[in-house]
Scaffold this active site. Structure first.
Site, PDB file in Angstrom:
ATOM      1  CD  GLU A   1      -1.352   2.190   2.258  1.00  0.00           C
ATOM      2  OE1 GLU A   1      -1.810   3.342   2.137  1.00  0.00           O
ATOM      3  OE2 GLU A   1      -0.471   1.890   3.068  1.00  0.00           O
TER       4      GLU A   1
ATOM      5  CG  HIS B   1      -4.651   0.619   4.205  1.00  0.00           C
ATOM      6  ND1 HIS B   1      -4.194   1.083   5.411  1.00  0.00           N
ATOM      7  CD2 HIS B   1      -4.610   1.662   3.356  1.00  0.00           C
ATOM      8  CE1 HIS B   1      -3.891   2.367   5.296  1.00  0.00           C
ATOM      9  NE2 HIS B   1      -4.135   2.752   4.063  1.00  0.00           N
TER      10      HIS B   1
END
Length: 337
Positions: A10, A306
């Site tokens: 991410e 994430h």
């Protein structure tokens, strides 16, 4: 020393926060290179510096590269000392993200702590205070520790000036299973605004009532003192037997109230159509405490980048296997082994 390439996965500030928290818990030094390399403004921003500084203070750590704009950071932990601490971001940077960085080490300390955090309380790209207090902390409290958070003053971007207080009573984290959310108990929607025209919030809440079918009692407008603005946030909350989910939408210059509301309504509708215990943002936040507990599971929607990045960082510090398994109904189960 553990070396992490901050451009992998991410590629945001979560890598820094999780790495510093895990460093304090495990006693392992870490160096992060290419910090926030995938962001439009790479390197450490003010809120990241405050978060790492908070971790450095509570853990008597040594840091190199701790300044705004830095693309590399070294963090060598010492002993975590519980106590009373005050940290000010100095801008509208998120108090919630600072809390994320220091909460786990203080939860596992040998005495209670109290935190006073000043800055932004309702920020884009960060969990608003309501989400932390109503969605995240109740799960943590089920795992053994006791954490109470209070909102003293709202803080919106760009002014900031918000304040939260957090009392932490530590205890070992025990594994729990959060697989079923149970029956729907209630719904509520609030369009908060300060120092802005009333009709902005009114237009947002009208979309909520129309598209979700929520009544005037369930969805309302709330005006905050003008000196806490300018700012606007739409909060949509659903309470189930075993947990709560909050979806937020932030007012922005150049973005209509209708667009803000429709995006939040769409996300809430998607969550209501699933039978997952937690949404994607709460799933991100639960990975670290569940890993530190050494077991447990929860159901969620499709895992985000994430979450996958967080699992990779956790694996650098802990001998834990975290993984998502898709279920026939479309939900995913996170398990820790």
């Amino acid at each position: 020393m553990i070396i992490i390439d901050g451009s992998e996965g991410e590629g945001g500030g979560q890598v820094v926060r999780n790495a510093c928290a895990l460093s304090l818990v495990t006693g392992k030094a870490v160096r992060i290179e290419n910090v926030r390399a995938k962001r439009s403004k790479p390197g450490l921003m003010r809120q990241h510096v405050t978060a790492v500084e908070a971790a450095r203070v509570i853990g008597n750590a040594e840091c190199e590269g701790l300044n705004v704009g830095s693309s590399a950071l070294s963090f060598t932990p010492g002993r975590v000392v519980p106590g009373e601490y005050r940290f000010a971001v100095g801008t509208a940077g998120s108090t919630g993200l600072v809390l994320q960085t220091v909460l786990m080490p203080l939860l596992l300390a040998d005495a209670p702590s109290r935190l006073v955090l000043e800055g932004g309380t309702h920020n884009m790209l960060a969990p608003p205070f309501d989400f932390i207090a109503k969605c995240f902390l109740p799960v943590i409290n089920r795992m053994g520790p006791k954490v109470e958070a209070r909102l003293i003053r709202h803080g919106f971007y760009p002014r900031g000036g918000g304040r939260i207080e957090v009392d932490i009573s530590p205890a070992p984290l025990r594994p729990i299973n959060c697989l079923e959310r149970g029956s729907l108990i209630g719904v509520s929607g609030q369009a908060l605004f300060a120092g802005l025209p009333f009709e902005i919030a009114e237009r947002e809440i009208n979309i909520v009532r129309r598209d979700l079918g929520w009544s005037e009692r369930e969805a309302c407008v709330r005006e905050l003192p003008e000196d806490q603005g300018p700012g606007n946030i739409l909060l949509l909350e659903v309470q189930f037997e075993h947990g709560t989910e909050i979806v937020s939408g932030f007012g922005q210059l150049g973005v209509t109230a209708e667009r803000v509301s429709k995006k939040a309504v769409g996300r809430m509708s998607g969550f209501l159509e699933s039978n997952a215990f937690v949404g994607p943002y709460l799933a991100d936040q639960l990975l670290l405490p569940f890993a530190l507990a050494g077991g447990g599971s929860f159901t969620t929607v499709k895992p985000s980048q994430h979450s996958l990045t967080a699992i990779d960082v956790i694996g650098r510090f802990l001998d834990r296997q975290l993984g998502f398994t898709q279920q026939p109904g479309g939900t995913h189960v996170l398990t820790v082994r």
